[in-house]
Design a protein around this motif. Structure first.
Motif, short mmCIF file in Angstrom:
data_model
loop_
_atom_site.label_atom_id
_atom_site.label_comp_id
_atom_site.label_asym_id
_atom_site.label_seq_id
_atom_site.Cartn_x
_atom_site.Cartn_y
_atom_site.Cartn_z
N GLY A 90 28.40 40.81 80.61
CA GLY A 90 27.21 40.83 81.44
C GLY A 90 26.95 42.20 82.03
O GLY A 90 25.81 42.67 82.11
N VAL A 91 28.03 42.90 82.44
CA VAL A 91 27.91 44.27 82.93
C VAL A 91 27.37 45.18 81.83
O VAL A 91 26.51 46.03 82.08
N THR A 92 27.87 45.01 80.62
CA THR A 92 27.37 45.80 79.49
C THR A 92 25.88 45.58 79.28
O THR A 92 25.11 46.53 79.10
N LEU A 97 20.28 47.64 79.86
CA LEU A 97 18.86 47.43 80.16
C LEU A 97 18.37 48.31 81.31
O LEU A 97 17.23 48.80 81.28
N VAL A 98 19.22 48.51 82.33
CA VAL A 98 18.79 49.19 83.55
C VAL A 98 19.07 50.69 83.51
O VAL A 98 18.22 51.50 83.86
N VAL A 99 20.28 51.05 83.09
CA VAL A 99 20.67 52.47 83.04
C VAL A 99 21.30 52.77 81.68
O VAL A 99 22.51 52.98 81.59
N PRO A 100 20.52 52.76 80.61
CA PRO A 100 21.10 52.96 79.27
C PRO A 100 21.86 54.27 79.12
O PRO A 100 22.76 54.36 78.30
#
Length: 258
Positions: A90-92, A97-100
């Motif tokens: 989930g962290v990945t 999505l947010v900070v690629p």
């Protein structure tokens, strides 16, 4: 990383909680300097992040070692590992999505989840091993022997260097083990080699904890705030970065408005 218990005849090993909490405290400040320095362009943030970078392996290693000890006190490492692996993935997903540009593909949560799963699967073999200090010595040797795998060789370096086939580094499929090329990205990265041997050393030392044979001084609480952080390490790891980023955004907005 979750709230493990302790041997019933001795009570909770508070020093373990507090050392784990100290490691979490150091991690939060370290990531805070990264956020301030590299995401918000502050010189002093970059300075302190680089200053403390050499210390990161030590507090991360302390965290892994204590997690290895704690797996002796868990009812099901396999179940805990699978749950933690789901959280790690989930962290990945969120970072992708947010900070690629700061995606976490195999961070400390991924590492610990795999170690827990392996500990659960290998529990019968681990329990059959009666020795403690010989396996710990072997783990120390294997850590030193594999600590430079990312850099293309076995051994500590110098004359004690065994170069590895470059084909191992041609793709990133083996990145969880420590073999990757220059295209690999993970803002938080702790490969199985060499770190699994730190965790494994903790497993064998943890046999003393399971038997209630740790020194009595370790069962006393001295820094309760670190103990609290140690018992809530997982949630602190998940929320600390968004909180730091949000606080930095708020301060930036207030300064700009002023």
């Amino acid at each position: 990383m979750m709230n493990e218990g302790a041997p019933l005849k001795t009570g909770r090993i508070y020093t373990m909680d507090e050392l784990r909490g100290l490691a979490v405290f150091c991690m939060i400040f370290y990531h805070g300097f990264y956020t301030v320095g590299y995401l918000f362009g502050n010189f002093w943030g970059r300075f302190f992040f680089q200053f403390f970078t050499p210390a990161e392996p030590f507090f991360a290693g302390l965290f892994m070692f204590i997690s290895g000890i704690a797996c002796n006190l868990s009812h099901s490492n396999l179940a805990r590992g699978l749950k933690l692996f789901a959280i790690a993935m989930g962290v990945t997903l969120v970072t992708a999505l947010v900070v690629p540009e700061d995606i976490i593909t195999f961070g400390i949560l991924h590492f610990l989840s795999v170690c827990m799963i392996l500990a659960g699967l290998l529990k019968p073999a681990i329990d059959r091993c009666r020795s403690i200090w010989i396996p710990v010595a072997v783990c120390v040797f294997l850590y030193i022997f594999t600590m430079n795998i990312q850099y293309g060789y076995f051994g500590p370096g110098g004359m004690l260097k065994l170069m590895l086939p470059q084909g191992l580094y041609s793709t990133n499929w083996l990145a969880p083990l420590g073999f990757h090329n220059e295209d690999f990205m993970s803002a938080d990265y702790f490969p199985m080699l060499p770190w699994i041997f730190v965790y494994a050393a903790g497993i064998f030392v943890g046999k003393l904890a399971k038997a209630g044979k740790f020194p009595k001084a370790l069962y006393k609480s001295r820094v309760p705030v670190f103990g609290w952080m140690g018992r809530h390490a997982l949630i602190l790891y998940i929320v600390h970065q968004p909180v730091i980023y949000g606080v930095c955004l708020l301060i930036q907005a207030l300064v700009s408005h002023g």
